[in-house]
Design an enzyme around this catalytic site. Sequence first.
Site, mmCIF file in Angstrom:
data_model
loop_
_atom_site.group_PDB
_atom_site.id
_atom_site.type_symbol
_atom_site.label_atom_id
_atom_site.label_comp_id
_atom_site.label_asym_id
_atom_site.label_seq_id
_atom_site.Cartn_x
_atom_site.Cartn_y
_atom_site.Cartn_z
ATOM 1 C CB THR A 161 -38.265 -34.324 57.426
ATOM 2 O OG1 THR A 161 -38.876 -35.515 57.981
ATOM 3 C CG2 THR A 161 -38.229 -34.421 55.911
ATOM 4 C CD GLU A 162 -40.362 -31.036 61.612
ATOM 5 O OE1 GLU A 162 -41.326 -30.595 62.261
ATOM 6 O OE2 GLU A 162 -39.735 -30.334 60.792
ATOM 7 C CG HIS A 163 -41.926 -35.649 60.979
ATOM 8 N ND1 HIS A 163 -42.492 -35.391 62.210
ATOM 9 C CD2 HIS A 163 -42.143 -34.534 60.227
ATOM 10 C CE1 HIS A 163 -43.047 -34.189 62.196
ATOM 11 N NE2 HIS A 163 -42.839 -33.650 61.011
#
Length: 522
Positions: A333-335
Site C-alpha cells: 500500500t502507499e504506507h
Amino acid sequence: MNKICTAAEAVADIRTGQAIGSVGVIGWLTPDALLQELARRFRETAAPRDLTFFFPVSVGDAMGIRGMDHVAIEGLMKRVVSGNFINTIDPATGKRPEMMRLIRENKIEAYCWPIGATMHWLREVARRSPGYLTRIGIGSYIDPRQQGGKYTLRAEKDLVRLMEIDGEEHLFYPSWPLDVGFLRATSADEYGNLSFEDEPITSSALAMALAVKASGGTVIAQVRKIVPRQARLVHSVRLPGELVDRIVVEPTPMMTTDVRYDDAYLGGQIFPGHGADRLPPGADKIIARRTAREIRPGVPTIFGFGASSNVPAVMMEDGAFDGKGLLDYRFTTEHGPFGGIVMSGWQFSANKYPEALIDGPAQFDFINGGNCKTAALAFAQLDAAGNVNVSRFGAANPGPGGFIDIAYNAETLLFTGTFTTGGLEVNVEDGQLAIVREGEVRKFVGQVQEITYPVGANVAKRRQNARVITERAVFDIEPEGLVLTEIAPGIDLQTQVLALMDYPPIRIAAPLPLMDATLFRP
C-alpha cells in the site's frame, strides 16, 4: 532535562498562529492524546488561536480515534493542509466529521495535497530547501490552473505554483516552517530515543521530526511505555532522542480502529494459508473477484483505499494463497508494508503477515520510481475525456490520498467500483446478476466534479494500460475513450449499461463477451 511530562504540559507552550504537524494514518499511529489535549486547552482557555495544521495523511477515524477531528474547531484551526480527509458517517451519531463541516461551510482555509507531495515536502523542509518540485499532478486538481488544491473559498493563498524547467511543466510546493510536531511511537527512553515495535507502520514520523527541528520547533512524542536507556537493539530505535523534546505516556491506545492489538500486523509470523475475513455476497465481491483475474504472481502490486482493497481478501477466500501461495504475490500500500495481506476498510494501510516495511517518504520514492507495476484503485466518477475523480464528489471531500502518485507511475491501472452508487442493491441467481435497486447516482458522467487523475491523457501520452471493472461491465480506457469489453450475464446492455452513462463508449466489442460465470457463484 527530563523530557517526560503530561499531555497538558506538553502542549502548554503552543502559541497562537503557530503551525502544527501530526503523524497518523486514519487509526494507525495517531497521537490522539496530544490532539485531544490541545483541543481541551482551547475549549477551556480560548488559546492558542488561528493554528495551521499539517497532516501528511488523514489523522484518526473521526469516531473512537478522533484524531484531526479533535482540533477541527473554529478559532483554534485557521488553516489545514492534509493529504486526505475522513468523510465517513459516524454510526453512533449519524454525523459526518467536524472537519468536513468546517470545509463544507467554508469556516477554515482548507487545502488538500497528494500524499506523495505531503511526504516529500517534509523532506524539503527538513533540509531547508526552497520547496518540493515534481511532475506529478500536472492536469489534476492540484494544478494551479485547476484548483491548486484549494478546498474552501477562504483558501486564497497559492501554496502550489506552476513552474517550467527546460520546457517541461512542474508543480512547486514552497517550504514553510513547522513549529510543533506530534508523533506516536511504542517506546521511549528518558532521552527520547523512539522505537515502533508495536506499530505496523512508521509513516512520516522521522520526516516530521526532522522538518520540525529544522524549523527550530518542538517535537512531542506520545508513547505506550518508557524503557531503560540502552535497553533496545539499535536497529529497533528508528528515531533518535536528539529529535524529541517531550514525551507523553499513554499506555492503552488502540492499535487502530476496532483493533486493540494484533501482532499479525507486525510480521515474524507465517501466514496460516487462510483467514476468517470473508466479503459478503454482492457487487463488491463480484468486482473484487473480477479484478483478481488481473493480478499476477511476482508483479509488485499496490492497492488503494476503497473497493480495490477487497481484492486480496477475495483471493484468499478463493484459494489463491493456499499452502505457500501468498509468497508468490508482492502486495503493498502507499504506507510502506510489503508482502502479506492488504486489509480493507478501517484496517487499510498496514498489511497482515508483512515481510518488510519502509516509511512513508521512502515508499513514495518506491512508487514514483515506477516500482509498482500494477495498481488497483477505486473510482467515484469517470468522464468522457477520460478523467477520473476520487477526491471530491457530491458532499464528500475525501481528497486523493496516494492516488495521484500511484496512478501516474504504474504501468497497468485497474479502476474498481460499482457502476452506479447511492442505494445500489444487486442479487445473484443461477449465475445471473440481477439489479434489485439501481443506484441513484451515476458514476460515468459527462464531466467529473474534480480531476484527480487525467487517465485518458496519460494512456495516450505515456502508454499506460487502464481498465475499469464494475459489477456489470468491464471497460478498457483508450486515448479516444471507453471501450466496452465485457458485460455480466443477466444484464441488459441498453437499459442497465448504456442508458446509465452520460456518454457512450467509443466502441463495443462484437461479439460482446460475458463476464465469467464463476464470478457470480457462491
